[in-house]
Design an enzyme around this catalytic site. Structure first.
Site, PDB file in Angstrom:
ATOM      1  CD  GLU A  50      -2.673   1.507   2.413  1.00 53.44           C
ATOM      2  OE1 GLU A  50      -3.495   2.441   2.389  1.00 53.44           O
ATOM      3  OE2 GLU A  50      -2.474   0.801   3.417  1.00 53.44           O
ATOM      4  CG  ASP A  75       3.064   7.607   4.402  1.00 57.13           C
ATOM      5  OD1 ASP A  75       3.725   8.663   4.518  1.00 57.13           O
ATOM      6  OD2 ASP A  75       1.875   7.586   4.063  1.00 57.13           O
ATOM      7  CG  ASP A 124      -1.476  15.930  -2.617  1.00 57.90           C
ATOM      8  OD1 ASP A 124      -2.115  16.339  -3.603  1.00 57.90           O
ATOM      9  OD2 ASP A 124      -0.905  16.693  -1.821  1.00 57.90           O
ATOM     10  CE  LYS A 128      -1.219  25.324  -6.892  1.00 56.88           C
ATOM     11  NZ  LYS A 128      -0.437  26.234  -6.010  1.00 56.88           N
ATOM     12  CG  ASP A 160     -10.993  12.384  -2.347  1.00 57.60           C
ATOM     13  OD1 ASP A 160      -9.846  11.890  -2.325  1.00 57.60           O
ATOM     14  OD2 ASP A 160     -11.229  13.573  -2.082  1.00 57.60           O
TER      15      ASP A 160
END
Length: 224
Positions: A50, A75, A124, A128, A160
């Site tokens: 993950e 992470d 994220d 941009k 999302d």
């Protein structure tokens, strides 16, 4: 979170047997677990990652469902995955690990064909244009994932962000990928895979309370 709590979690991570925290230098000079993660888990079970795992909710939930599969949450923020690592230890899940590193180094942390699946959950979207190189589904990242995945290995993107969903679909349709399943709102589609709908993270529940659609893509590389 206060700095004292972060420091406490950093110290606890150093004592957790399921947390691996190599330095960037160690990885660049030859990470000792690359192609040898079976020695860490002491078995030859499939390995699923993950990426950007946050609190490790998906990693831990999947590991509970599939005890004969090894899961690694990755992470750079150890204070976040501390929660998942501690839960895994408390629940005696020996098929869970957490790796603290940057995703850009993933091909230096895992060997060719060492990984069976990759989950990317609510990253994220880096909307941009100048941030495109940080999108976890950009072409360079996809190439790195292809290197470490088995020939039948699959990838999952759950987000999302309609932007990231559309961006990724566009890349997959142009490249050498097979889209196994894709939907812009999995909770209104009765054919959505259970693996994508039965596990909900803390932030996902917040998004659902705000009536935000959750998108999902499952895909694989046709050739390397």
């Amino acid at each position: 979170m206060g700095s004292k709590n972060k420091l406490k979690r950093f110290r606890e991570n150093e004592t957790f047997v399921n947390v691996v925290q190599p330095s960037r230098k160690e990885i660049l000079e030859g990470f000792h677990l690359k192609s040898k993660w079976n020695t860490f888990f002491k078995n030859d079970n499939p390995i699923i990652l993950e990426l950007g795992c946050g609190k490790g909710e998906y990693t831990v939930a999947l590991a509970k469902r599939n005890p004969n599969v090894n899961y690694i949450g990755i992470d750079i923020k150890g204070s976040r995955f501390w929660r998942g690592a501690k839960t895994a230890l408390d629940d005696k899940l020996d098929n869970v690990a957490f790796l603290r590193t940057q995703i850009e180094l993933i091909d230096m942390c895992f060997g060719v064909n060492e990984v069976s699946e990759i989950w990317i959950t609510f990253p994220d979207p880096q909307i941009k244009y100048k941030r495109m190189k940080h999108r976890l589904t950009n072409p360079e990242f996809l190439k790195k994932y292809q290197q470490i995945l088995t020939d039948e290995g699959v990838m999952h993107l759950k987000t999302d962000s309609e932007f990231l969903h559309g961006y990724t679909l566009g890349l997959l349709q142009e490249g050498n990928h097979e889209i196994i399943y894709a939907h812009h709102n999995i909770y209104i589609n009765s054919y959505s895979p259970l693996e994508a709908t039965e596990i909900k993270t803390f932030y996902e529940n917040q998004f659902l309370e705000q009536n935000k659609a959750i998108t999902y893509i499952k895909f694989r590389t046709l050739y390397k």
